[in-house]
Motif scaffolding. Structure first.
Motif, mmCIF file in Angstrom:
data_model
loop_
_atom_site.group_PDB
_atom_site.id
_atom_site.type_symbol
_atom_site.label_atom_id
_atom_site.label_comp_id
_atom_site.label_asym_id
_atom_site.label_seq_id
_atom_site.Cartn_x
_atom_site.Cartn_y
_atom_site.Cartn_z
ATOM 1 N N MET A 1 -85.008 -1.950 -25.228
ATOM 2 C CA MET A 1 -85.143 -1.139 -24.034
ATOM 3 C C MET A 1 -83.759 -0.660 -23.601
ATOM 4 O O MET A 1 -82.828 -1.435 -23.486
ATOM 5 N N THR A 2 -83.646 0.631 -23.372
ATOM 6 C CA THR A 2 -82.377 1.220 -22.966
ATOM 7 C C THR A 2 -82.282 1.262 -21.451
ATOM 8 O O THR A 2 -83.205 1.686 -20.775
ATOM 9 N N ARG A 3 -81.173 0.798 -20.944
ATOM 10 C CA ARG A 3 -80.925 0.853 -19.500
ATOM 11 C C ARG A 3 -80.747 2.313 -19.093
ATOM 12 O O ARG A 3 -80.261 3.132 -19.870
ATOM 13 N N LYS A 4 -81.149 2.651 -17.879
ATOM 14 C CA LYS A 4 -81.027 4.002 -17.329
ATOM 15 C C LYS A 4 -80.180 3.944 -16.067
ATOM 16 O O LYS A 4 -80.142 2.923 -15.386
ATOM 17 N N TYR A 5 -79.504 5.062 -15.733
ATOM 18 C CA TYR A 5 -78.745 5.101 -14.485
ATOM 19 C C TYR A 5 -78.724 6.498 -13.890
ATOM 20 O O TYR A 5 -78.994 7.488 -14.562
ATOM 21 N N ILE A 6 -78.405 6.537 -12.606
ATOM 22 C CA ILE A 6 -78.152 7.772 -11.873
ATOM 23 C C ILE A 6 -76.897 7.511 -11.043
ATOM 24 O O ILE A 6 -76.711 6.416 -10.512
ATOM 25 N N ASP A 7 -76.027 8.506 -10.958
ATOM 26 C CA ASP A 7 -74.727 8.328 -10.314
ATOM 27 C C ASP A 7 -74.520 9.418 -9.270
ATOM 28 O O ASP A 7 -74.448 10.598 -9.608
ATOM 29 N N CYS A 8 -74.449 9.044 -8.001
ATOM 30 C CA CYS A 8 -74.267 10.019 -6.922
ATOM 31 C C CYS A 8 -72.964 10.806 -7.067
ATOM 32 O O CYS A 8 -72.851 11.915 -6.543
ATOM 33 N N ARG A 9 -71.998 10.264 -7.762
ATOM 34 C CA ARG A 9 -70.723 10.967 -7.921
ATOM 35 C C ARG A 9 -70.885 12.259 -8.703
ATOM 36 O O ARG A 9 -70.031 13.135 -8.652
ATOM 37 N N GLU A 10 -71.997 12.413 -9.423
ATOM 38 C CA GLU A 10 -72.249 13.640 -10.187
ATOM 39 C C GLU A 10 -72.874 14.743 -9.334
ATOM 40 O O GLU A 10 -72.906 15.895 -9.759
ATOM 41 N N VAL A 11 -73.380 14.380 -8.174
ATOM 42 C CA VAL A 11 -74.123 15.319 -7.342
ATOM 43 C C VAL A 11 -73.233 15.823 -6.212
ATOM 44 O O VAL A 11 -72.722 15.023 -5.431
ATOM 45 N N PRO A 12 -73.039 17.132 -6.112
ATOM 46 C CA PRO A 12 -72.211 17.648 -5.026
ATOM 47 C C PRO A 12 -72.813 17.303 -3.666
ATOM 48 O O PRO A 12 -74.010 17.456 -3.455
ATOM 49 N N SER A 13 -71.976 16.797 -2.766
ATOM 50 C CA SER A 13 -72.447 16.490 -1.408
ATOM 51 C C SER A 13 -71.254 16.403 -0.472
ATOM 52 O O SER A 13 -70.116 16.209 -0.902
ATOM 53 N N ASP A 14 -71.529 16.536 0.812
ATOM 54 C CA ASP A 14 -70.481 16.413 1.822
ATOM 55 C C ASP A 14 -70.042 14.971 2.006
ATOM 56 O O ASP A 14 -68.963 14.709 2.512
ATOM 57 N N MET A 15 -70.891 14.028 1.602
ATOM 58 C CA MET A 15 -70.615 12.605 1.810
ATOM 59 C C MET A 15 -69.656 12.021 0.782
ATOM 60 O O MET A 15 -69.094 10.966 1.005
ATOM 61 N N ASN A 16 -69.535 12.670 -0.374
ATOM 62 C CA ASN A 16 -68.771 12.094 -1.485
ATOM 63 C C ASN A 16 -69.230 10.670 -1.789
ATOM 64 O O ASN A 16 -68.427 9.760 -1.935
ATOM 65 N N CYS A 17 -70.532 10.508 -1.875
ATOM 66 C CA CYS A 17 -71.148 9.204 -2.120
ATOM 67 C C CYS A 17 -70.725 8.682 -3.495
ATOM 68 O O CYS A 17 -70.699 9.418 -4.476
ATOM 69 N N SER A 18 -70.402 7.400 -3.564
ATOM 70 C CA SER A 18 -69.957 6.806 -4.824
ATOM 71 C C SER A 18 -70.955 5.787 -5.383
ATOM 72 O O SER A 18 -70.623 5.020 -6.281
#
Length: 70
Positions: A1-18
């Motif tokens: 089983m391959t682990r999956k991820y999503i990274d807020c740093r890839e998504v443009p936003s005013d928050m600069n969420c990390s």
């Protein structure tokens, strides 16, 4: 089983969420990502949001360094 991820740093936003989230399945990752998007970024849970979030899913684990923004 391959682990999956999503990274807020890839998504443009005013928050600069990390925040980066990872899970062992698409379903588990999607639920965590939706909860984060709704509670932190104040998005409404909708089919459109869920579809958009899935486009940011990657196999593996999030990198330690910030990825380049899209």
């Amino acid at each position: 089983m391959t682990r999956k991820y999503i990274d807020c740093r890839e998504v443009p936003s005013d928050m600069n969420c990390s925040v980066a989230l990872s899970a062992d399945s698409d379903d588990e990752l999607l639920e965590a990502a939706v909860q984060h998007a709704v509670s932190v970024h104040k998005h409404a849970d909708s089919p459109e949001l869920r579809s958009q979030l899935k486009t940011f899913f990657h196999d593996g684990t999030p990198p330690a360094d910030a990825p380049r923004k899209a």
